[in-house]
Design a protein around this motif. Sequence first.
Motif, PDB file in Angstrom:
ATOM      1  N   TYR B 663       0.862  -1.170   0.000  1.00  0.00           N
ATOM      2  CA  TYR B 663       0.000   0.000   0.000  1.00  0.00           C
ATOM      3  C   TYR B 663       0.901   1.223   0.000  1.00  0.00           C
ATOM      4  CZ  TYR B 663      -3.324   3.497   1.594  1.00  0.00           C
ATOM      5  OH  TYR B 663      -4.088   4.622   1.691  1.00  0.00           O
ATOM      6  N   GLY B 664       0.589   2.192  -0.813  1.00  0.00           N
ATOM      7  CA  GLY B 664       1.449   3.365  -0.808  1.00  0.00           C
ATOM      8  C   GLY B 664       1.020   4.431  -1.793  1.00  0.00           C
ATOM      9  N   LEU B 665       1.899   5.392  -1.911  1.00  0.00           N
ATOM     10  CA  LEU B 665       1.601   6.609  -2.651  1.00  0.00           C
ATOM     11  C   LEU B 665       2.726   6.864  -3.654  1.00  0.00           C
ATOM     12  CD1 LEU B 665      -0.649   8.690  -2.142  1.00  0.00           C
ATOM     13  CD2 LEU B 665       0.988   9.984  -0.783  1.00  0.00           C
ATOM     14  N   VAL B 666       2.365   7.261  -4.859  1.00  0.00           N
ATOM     15  CA  VAL B 666       3.372   7.673  -5.831  1.00  0.00           C
ATOM     16  C   VAL B 666       2.866   8.952  -6.483  1.00  0.00           C
ATOM     17  CG1 VAL B 666       4.982   6.771  -7.544  1.00  0.00           C
ATOM     18  CG2 VAL B 666       3.431   5.219  -6.421  1.00  0.00           C
ATOM     19  N   GLY B 667       3.778   9.729  -7.000  1.00  0.00           N
ATOM     20  CA  GLY B 667       3.371  11.012  -7.557  1.00  0.00           C
ATOM     21  C   GLY B 667       3.751  11.165  -9.012  1.00  0.00           C
ATOM     22  N   ASN B 668       3.245  12.244  -9.590  1.00  0.00           N
ATOM     23  CA  ASN B 668       3.576  12.576 -10.977  1.00  0.00           C
ATOM     24  C   ASN B 668       3.672  14.084 -11.068  1.00  0.00           C
ATOM     25  OD1 ASN B 668       3.860  12.732 -13.725  1.00  0.00           O
ATOM     26  ND2 ASN B 668       1.755  12.170 -14.215  1.00  0.00           N
ATOM     27  N   ASP B 669       4.846  14.583 -11.386  1.00  0.00           N
ATOM     28  CA  ASP B 669       4.972  16.035 -11.482  1.00  0.00           C
ATOM     29  C   ASP B 669       4.826  16.529 -12.907  1.00  0.00           C
ATOM     30  OD1 ASP B 669       7.387  15.216 -12.561  1.00  0.00           O
ATOM     31  OD2 ASP B 669       8.492  16.902 -11.734  1.00  0.00           O
ATOM     32  N   ALA B 670       4.880  15.616 -13.864  1.00  0.00           N
ATOM     33  CA  ALA B 670       4.787  16.042 -15.264  1.00  0.00           C
ATOM     34  C   ALA B 670       3.321  16.186 -15.639  1.00  0.00           C
ATOM     35  CB  ALA B 670       5.480  15.031 -16.163  1.00  0.00           C
ATOM     36  N   ILE B 671       2.673  17.153 -15.050  1.00  0.00           N
ATOM     37  CA  ILE B 671       1.258  17.362 -15.331  1.00  0.00           C
ATOM     38  C   ILE B 671       1.111  18.571 -16.235  1.00  0.00           C
ATOM     39  CG2 ILE B 671       0.484  16.315 -13.192  1.00  0.00           C
ATOM     40  CD1 ILE B 671       0.260  19.093 -12.016  1.00  0.00           C
ATOM     41  N   GLY B 672       0.015  18.626 -16.952  1.00  0.00           N
ATOM     42  CA  GLY B 672      -0.183  19.750 -17.856  1.00  0.00           C
ATOM     43  C   GLY B 672       0.734  19.628 -19.051  1.00  0.00           C
ATOM     44  N   ASN B 673       0.522  20.433 -20.074  1.00  0.00           N
ATOM     45  CA  ASN B 673       1.395  20.329 -21.231  1.00  0.00           C
ATOM     46  C   ASN B 673       2.692  21.078 -20.985  1.00  0.00           C
ATOM     47  OD1 ASN B 673       1.320  23.039 -22.152  1.00  0.00           O
ATOM     48  ND2 ASN B 673      -0.708  22.676 -23.015  1.00  0.00           N
ATOM     49  N   VAL B 674       3.641  20.890 -21.893  1.00  0.00           N
ATOM     50  CA  VAL B 674       4.984  21.413 -21.639  1.00  0.00           C
ATOM     51  C   VAL B 674       5.021  22.922 -21.457  1.00  0.00           C
ATOM     52  CG1 VAL B 674       6.319  19.590 -22.684  1.00  0.00           C
ATOM     53  CG2 VAL B 674       5.372  21.380 -24.125  1.00  0.00           C
TER      54      VAL B 674
END
Lengths: 626, 1052
Positions: B663-674
């Motif tokens: 069980y855990g959490l992961v992230g994504n910072d590459a959100i939105g377009n460039v």
Amino acid sequence: KKYLDIVPDNVAVIENAFKLRTEAEKYLFTCYSYLPKNGDGWFNAGLMSGDEMWLPQSDQAHWHPAFRIAQGQQNKDRPLFNEWGGDLKGGDGRFNYLVMFRGIRHCNIFLENIKDQTKVPDLSLSERERWIGEVEFLKAYYHYYLLRMYGPIPIVDKNVPESSAPEDLYYKRMPVDECVNYISALLDDAIAKLPPRIVDENKELGRTTQVIALAVKAKLWLMAASPLFNGNSDFAGFRDKEGIALFNPTVDQTKWEKARDAAKAAIDAAEANGNSLYTYRNDVFNLSNETKTQLNIRNAVTDRWGTEVVWGLSNSYFVNEALCMPPLVRGSNTDRFQLQGVWAAPIKIAKMFYSKNGVPIDEDKTLDFTNYMQTRAAVTSEQFYIEPNFVTARLNYDREPRFYADLGFDGGRWYMKDGTTTGSDVNGMYVQMKNAQTAGFGHFTNWNETGYFIKKLVHWESTTNSNNAPTWKSYPWPEIRLADLYLMYAEALNEVEPASPMAISYLDRIRTRAGLKGVVESWSNFSRNPGKYGSQDGLRSIIHRERLIELAFEGQRFWDLRRWKQSGEELNKDITGFSILGKTTEAYNIERTIFNQTFIAPRDYFWPIGNYETRRNPKLVENPGW
Amino acid sequence: AKAQQVTIQGVVQDTVGGIPGATVIVKGGGQGTNTDNLGRYKFKAAANATLTYSAIGYKPKQVLLSNYKADAAGIIKIDVSLEVNTTSLEEVAVTGFGNTQKKASLVSSITTVSVKDLKTPSSNLTNALAGRVAGIIAFQGSGEPGLGTDNSTFYIRGLSTFGSGKQDPLILIDGIESSSTDMARLQPDDISDFSVLKDAAAASIYGARGANGVVLINTKMGKDAAPQFNFRVENRMSRNTRDYEFADNITYMNMSNEAVLTRNPNGVEPYSQNKINSTRAGEDPYLYPNNNWIQKLIKDYTINQGYNLNISGGSNRARYYIAGTYNKDNGILKVEPINDFNTNISLKNYSLRSNVDFNVSKSTVLIVRMYGQFDDYQGPIGGFNESGARISGGEQTFRNALNANPVMFPAVYPASKLPFIEHPLFGSAQTRNSDLSLSSTMYINPYAEMVKGYQVYKTSNLQPQLELKQNLDGITPGLTARAMGYLRRVSFYRVNRSYVPFFYSAIINPQDQSYSLQPLNDGSANSLQPVGREFLDFNQDAKEIDSRFWLEGAVNYNRTFKKKHTVSGMLVSYMSSYENANASSLIQSLPARNAGVSGRFSYGYDDRYLAEFNFGYNGSERFDRRNRWGFFPSIGVGYRISQEKFFKPLRDIVSNLKFRATYGLVGNDAIGNVNERFFYMSNVNLNDAGFGATFGRNDGTAVYNRNGVSISRYANSNITWERSKQINLGMDLSIANAFDLIVDAYKQERSNILQPISNIDNAAGLMAVPFSNFGKVSAKGVDLSGSYRANISKDFSINARGTFTYATTRIERIDELPYSSDLAYLSRKGYSINQTWGYVAERLFADDEEVANSPVQFGNTNLRAGDIKYRDINKDGIINSDDQVAIGYPTQPEIIYGFGSSFYYKNIDFSFYFQGASRFSFFINSAQIQPFYQSGGYQTGLLQAVANDYWSETNPNLYAFWPRLSTYRIDNNNQLSTWWMRNGSFLRLKNLEFGYTFNNLKKVKMQHARLYFSATNLFIVSGFKMWDAEMRGNGLGYPLQSLYNLGVQVSF
């Protein structure tokens, strides 16, 4: 952790716009940039959404949003020419950068900052005052523009910060009277700060003056006093979500007085600052009187910054001359890509023009227009109107000069400065419009649907008579000209003071310039209803018609018919034209129905706000019928 | 003195049979070999050597050669039985940041892929994933060689965000962040480990970048042994799996006439009966052209080559693995020697890899990896599609083939017609208006379009990498440290060269039916545009350069206490920076940076109870200071019940059974377009010409113009990571060491998905729509893989494998309009993120009266019988966007599966693999295939499928495939609707392989050699026949390829 701080300090933010005068000036110009681009048919809803202009059913017509409205395709699913949301406008039908509400927000940002004297320290007090006046005017005009389209609108006097919760950004529509009063007051504020006229014409012509603001105020009040907005019982039950009535169902006669006074104030200011009705003076080509009168009429619109222009849009020059101009006989350019001539006037518009006696063709007791498709050959005395010996329809004979100045038609003469080597109007160019002829049907996209071209909007000094590409002498779109103010004044006068002689005298100024006798003389001598001008109703219909004729093809008719609540009648008539597929005189001169135009009243008097907008803003009500 | 050499041969086996891939090595450096698929081996060694036999999952065994005697032929036969290492399966999985973990002690969900499974006869590794790797949803849309064109799209456990940022997995090759094209170019020969990290426990150490899963690939390192050469050469024949089919041209002309008349009884038929008859009679093909453009442009097959050489070896001081690759992929386009340049697609890629490690000191190892990868491409010039996106030359050619009139002109006239002219005499004709009058454009000639010029692109990718490993046993046993850094520089450029073809049309001489040629665009008075030009013109196209820098340092601790307590820990910190030179604004030009600390701590008791804690603490430059750092923890526990005492009686049958939960959490910072990187800052343009104004009289004196202000983003300091909360439950089961099953079930919740705020009133006048972290998607699914191995006899063994991946998503929260209850069906909430909304097509209109009495559809007033009739969902009497409902399955497969088997008999091996996908829909782009529609010089051809089944006045089939014909667009019929929806499910024979291994190759000094034949995409089972169903809606693109491959692999 500094490793992630990569943004340098000097990235542009909005505060930079108000640090120096040069930057603030750009912001001022930004506020101006939202003015409608009425000099482009794609952006001018008034010009293309009604019945004074028709387009061929080629590809373009399907995606020209304004013209799709003319074809009855307006809808609330995805409204056409959607100023509210900024969709389906202009360009290729997808341009959306001129969103009026954005313009208003910019105006508010500008006013908030520029009124703060600690900002833009190098801006002088007097210039600051003027800029504030200009932007107040623009803010008022944008509200007015939306009011004209949508009826009741939100009043966005102050900006809500963009970081607010969406609920705080919900606006509700305000009652029409409140909108009018708000705009009027804002215009008054602006008028007090604006210069009476432009001094540095090379740099500033086109910027707002007192005269322009006064003229817009006159337009505002004329609209507010007119039946669509003044006691319109059709919208009596139209309320917002809180139950507040958005239309005042009681007619208020004092609105006409305000309209009269506003028009008078505008006229006085305009005349004091150099405006006058245009007349063609420096004739070096020895033109005939007929041609000169036509030039009086054409140049009133097309002369750059002519004496008649009260408000010219320096940001929107007229760009569609190629769409008005067909290839002409005796002209050498026959390229339908360059001379497209697709803007066409329906026959009902051609019929609207007076007879040469200055009265409606169905009222003229000396001239019979019953069989208006009947043909005859032109005689030499008509040579400045119609090519001699050319056989054309009755409808094109014995008409007032504005008919010939405004319209090109099969056999019609079309004076251009480069039409002959000497500039003379003798033996000049003319239109041949039958199938497969120079201006006729045959090109795969560019043809004229009705047989009437819009000569009025083509500058006489544009050069089209050459194998080279035409050079168009474009002109700032005349959003308001003096004739408009005169007609506004006359209209308001007649409502306050029935059958006002003063109203008639203003009409006569325009008629004289158009080569016609005065109202009294014309009607008395030639009309089957000689006393028509003596009653309020009679004079009203004369004023209306004079207005429609004088301002034809300037995008005013669409709004005027609405204001008068006459669209329901006028826009339910068929669009007709000549039988353009005809190759012979007989086959061509037959009236042909092009389109059964429909206008559903009262629904179509206002734009739909659209499902998308009404669904996302719970305070917003849709216009009735949509 | 040199010891005497003997040959040793035999079988390495376990209780089931031979163990493939077991290692036999001479202790203390020197020679070694691997066993073949049946566990057999043969090699030479000194007669006094000690041999070590080892295989993953088995206890190693040592054998003294001096204990054996050679037989008469001088061969020593040694059959070795290895004992299964039941206490700890030694097989390892790569787990990230240079670490490996014994599979037995894994608690997270990691799919390890056997490199052998990735060896398909394709030069694109991404196309080997579908159905082979449990947990990956993959599909291929095009078979065109080129930069990314034939890559498969793949997602780990499906696409689980609808944000506009990064959606595909993080790919790390030797720890280097790589693109899917980098992965495509990787050679299976060079791969040592391939792991897919699927759950939070595995991926959370990648914190801000791991939310979409991680693919970890390590390349091979040298071994402490004598140099070993491996050489593989393949020759592949490639052909289209399926071409779209044209109807014959007589039908084309007849139906073209019908298409005009059926809409307009007074219309003019475009083709005269005379022309149709003459064409049917097969008269002069230059006068009565009769082209099948597919046949004219497309070859039956093409031949590709691949070469791969690697050398590995080393001593106890240094080891090396050096590999070189050359692949040549050709397109399927026909080329005739009309030009001296080749316009068929030719993609050459070269790569050179050098992995070297040195023992700098007794406790220090330095690893140097150098990798260079280069593409050289030449091919036809591409174009742009309807929505303005670039399409490659191959796809453009296939599209042109459909968009060209087949009967108005031949591809080329014989040069003998105009002997003094040197350029090719391309055929074309002036297009006509609906009344048959001539208009001023020419028909496009797809052949001329294809051969008129060519595009060249080149890419270079250089990545030097340095890694240092330090054993710190001196401080405390089990402690190690490592540091790694790399630079990666990628450059790309593309240029186009082309001439403008001269076109000619034939003019018939009525006297003798001969013809002469009339130039159409020779620049003379009546010439059409563009005027021809014989010499090549050149234009610069895209150039891209980017660079990445990465540095990481880690401390590891790994120790077992008292034989039962296994403790491990890892702390890693890293920083990375990425820039590209093609930024179009200041903001875009700023480097993208990440930094962070990650850790993993695990404890195992007796390999029975396992626990693990991982975290990533990451920063991204994209967010406001307050939100810049994110903490992503995860925990996992495992229980190997098969290690319990009470389980012992069962252990002969159930050799391994483990339950896992994470069980855990992961992230994504590459959100939105460039362009949307710095959400906390506004984006203001203080010099925007689009919002300026001009004033002044404009009569010779310059006007006064100033640009204006525009705002494309408002500052929003609240924007932060996309978060993925994941639960994974897994089970590993082995039965009798022959059958393995790994099952994982998961549930994810992706929240904070960046979305534009939809309910902001326009009256607010905002110039840009603000965003918020609003959306939420839940995803769940199952992925499992199973394998089975059996030795039927000493010479015959079988193994079988299969995978199954099921991944669904459900939108839990989405920023959309607040639909009232009667419009609730418009809400996307509760549906898959790949769900399509469209109209429900009931059937075709039966007659014009029905049209008149039915709701108006999209404001169209000119519909006829035979046009599509839609259902008025909300019963408001008009058909508009409010009548759209969710139709069909999602557009990406929810199920991907694969199964196959391998057979080994003596030296012969045979294997096959099927792969399938199901639960997805796609939509035929009806506008794209509307026959006879003409736009400029393009006129759409007639597909056989349309000709077979269309509505006509004589055959008014209300359910015909194609509605009433038309030469112009009937928008009503081109709506996204159930009419054009198709079930995408398919099953295909993905791979077939047949091989023969030569072992007795002493004479040619080889260890062994294998000759094999393999094939991919041999056939497909699908309800959809118009084109390869895997291409989905993009059926007019470059088809997928069937490959027939003959290969040789030799080791010496």
